[in-house]
Motif scaffolding. Structure first.
Motif: not given
Ligand SMILES: Cc1cc2nc3c(=O)[nH]c(=O)nc-3n(C[C@H](O)[C@H](O)[C@H](O)COP(=O)(O)O)c2cc1C
Ligand code: SF4
Length: 566
Positions: A3-29
């Motif tokens: 189920i899609i939960d806003r808080q969970e998504i944000n935590q997920e995105i923060e993890k992904l930012k650490l992996r792929f970076g926080a700039d625009r080029s991280a958007l697709l990954p």
């Protein structure tokens, strides 16, 4: 499905930012990972991603809607079944496979079963043209999917077979080897040799060999490397174009798997020669199953000090390679569209100049080369240029790796010297009774019998490697129709001649097929094709009418035969 939960998504995105970076080029990954987890990209995910990366939500929506592998409207099934609809699979009987898939699942194409287990879609070339009809289910490829195999495949999916181990790659189907495919030296040798040379010596060897880019356009590799080496930029980049999407081309898939070491050598040598510190392999999403394999190869090289800092003890030579996945867009094979995609934008080709060697990834000097070009360059550095210069023609040195499919006895991969006639090639592959051969893929040229003495070479008939053979009973208008449908689907839509012109051309082809078209209208269609060639912005549009125009030229009588006599 979670189920899609806003808080969970944000935590997920923060993890992904650490992996792929926080700039625009991280958007697709980031979007790719989120889709994998949640099954699709609803507004809430797009909005939160936009917020996290500091991009306007409309921009993120624009990106998500551009790529065919992103799904924004509806949750996709656990298994996304994609049937290849391009020409070689069409010739191999994809229509019957399609009907059987629909019957078995009880849904039409572009629909999802009510239990959310299966989604059925068409896709463009899966790079399995010699083994069609081809089907991709999530990241697993199936070859020769005739209707009788459909029910077993679906049953296996229901048994959750994708959780089990699966082969890392499909059969390479190499039918003829030459100096590139035969292993005479070990990978790493070329890189070791290169690092004992100066940058200008490396470019000198490549220049002396006469190597031209293997991606299709045949641009001299040494000139590209020289220009990027001389360009000023804070950081330089080396990009491997692994977006192989041209209908009928599957040689890069084979090379990625069979010649990984030489590819990575070639990219590292290029980085050393131009002064780059970062590399990307832009891998098409249809080849996702090769990602893990490539990652393993990169990890191994890291442990051998072939990547990272002070490579092979060469003080100050630092180079890393990252794999970035495409998301289902043929136009991203065009080098400037590819760079846009790497930067996190829609894959829309840029105006040129400036060229990527000056203003490439994030405005920095960037070389983009084909997989075969990097491998060939590595072998030239490793073995010297003499062996290469002796093969081929004056203007097209060396051998070319060809992907042969369609109506012949022995489809597969062939390494042959440039300068071979179409006739000899057909004899080699068992396609002597062909009525026509499409060389260079959908964007290439349709060569008819009377021209079979022509040669495969940049100065005669150039190709990135695709050879599709049509037997005596094939309907050439159906071929033209299939190609036009491909281009309409893959056009980025930026410019009118390509976006609208090709749709008009297709309308005309459909009328021609029904015999509802006058000779005057056929001539108008020809003019329209020529206008698109002239007026389109990038190579996709410029070459989209090629096949139609050569079919009209060579098979005029066959076409006119359908028009009722007055
Ligand atoms: C629509 C389009 C698709 C292309 N697709 C590919 C591709 O899949 N692989 C490739 O190497 N080059 C492709 N190219 C050519 C690239 O723009 C570029 O010329 C090439 O990657 C340069 O490498 P090379 O000099 O080693 O050939 C494509 C060009 C166009 C116009
Ligand atoms: S020619 Fe086609 S693919 Fe190329 S920029 Fe124009 S619309 Fe896009």
């Amino acid at each position: 499905m979670p189920i899609i939960d806003r808080q969970e998504i944000n935590q997920e995105i923060e993890k992904l930012k650490l992996r792929f970076g926080a700039d625009r080029s991280a958007l697709l990954p980031i979007l790719q990972d989120l889709q994998e987890k949640y099954g699709y990209l609803p507004d809430i995910i797009l909005q939160e991603t936009a917020h996290a990366l500091g991009i306007h939500p409309v921009e993120v929506e624009g990106v998500a809607s551009f790529y065919s592998f992103f799904r924004t409207k509806e949750r996709q099934g656990k298994y996304v079944i994609r049937l290849c609809q391009t020409i070689s699979c069409d010739l191999a009987g994809k229509t019957n496979t399609a009907r059987q898939l629909e019957n078995e699942l009880g849904i039409k194409f572009d629909e999802t079963t009510r239990d959310h287990l299966f989604t059925l879609e068409y896709t463009n070339c899966l790079g399995m043209c010699d083994q069609g009809p081809a089907v991709l289910i999530n990241d697993r490829l199936f070859s020769q999917v005739t209707p009788d195999k459909v029910s077993q495949i679906i049953a296996d999916c229901r048994q959750d077979f994708l959780k089990s181990e699966f082969p890392e790659a499909v059969p390479s189907n190499i039918k003829k080897t030459g100096p590139i495919l035969d292993n005479q030296i070990e990978a790493v040798e070329p890189l070791t040799k290169a690092l004992s040379m100066s940058r200008s010596e490396i470019i000198g060897i490549i220049r002396d060999s006469g190597l031209k880019g293997r991606g299709g356009a045949g641009f001299p590799t040494a000139v590209k490397w020289q220009l990027a080496g001389a360009a000023k930029g804070a950081k330089k980049y080396v990009v491997c174009n692994a977006d192989e999407g041209e209908p009928g081309t599957f040689k890069d898939r084979m090379l990625l798997y069979e010649k990984t070491g030489f590819l990575l050598d070639g990219m590292t040598i290029a980085a050393y020669a131009v002064g780059a510190s970062q590399g990307f392999i832009y891998l098409r999403s249809e080849y996702l199953y090769l990602r893990k394999y490539l990652e393993k190869a990169l990890e191994k090289r890291q442990n051998q000090n072939l990547f990272g800092n002070n490579i092979l003890q060469k003080e100050g030579f630092n180079f890393n390679i990252e794999i970035r996945m495409g998301a289902g867009a043929y136009v991203c094979g065009e080098e400037t569209a590819l760079i846009e995609s790497l930067e996190g934008y829609r894959g829309e080709p840029r105006n040129r100049p400036p060229f990527p060697v000056d203003t490439g990834f994030q405005g920095n000097p960037t070389i983009v080369n084909n997989i075969e070009t990097f491998i060939t360059a590595a072998l030239i550095v490793g073995k010297g240029s003499d062996w290469f210069k002796k093969l081929g023609t004056e203007k097209s040195r060396g051998t070319k790796i060809l992907s042969v499919s369609g109506d012949c006895e022995r489809p597969g991969i062939y390494e042959l010297p440039f300068g071979i006639t179409v006739k000899k090639l057909l004899k080699e592959v068992g396609g002597e009774n062909a009525k026509a051969v499409q060389i260079g893929g959908a964007s290439g040229q349709c060569v008819a019998r009377q021209d079979f003495e022509h040669t495969i070479a940049y100065e005669d008939i150039g190709t990135g490697g695709s050879v599709i053979i049509f037997g005596p009973d094939r309907d050439m208008l159906q071929v033209a129709e299939n190609f036009l449908e491909f281009f309409i689907e893959e056009s980025c839509g930026q410019c009118t001649p390509c976006r609208l012109g090709n749709s008009k051309l297709l309308e005309g082809i459909k009328l021609l097929k029904q015999g509802k078209c006058s000779v005057a209208y056929l001539n108008e269609l020809k003019k329209l094709g020529e206008t698109i060639q002239l007026a389109a912005k990038c190579g996709l549009g410029q070459s989209s009418p090629n096949a139609f125009l050569s079919i009209v030229e060579n098979f005029r009588t066959e076409i006119l035969g359908r028009i009722p006599q007055k």
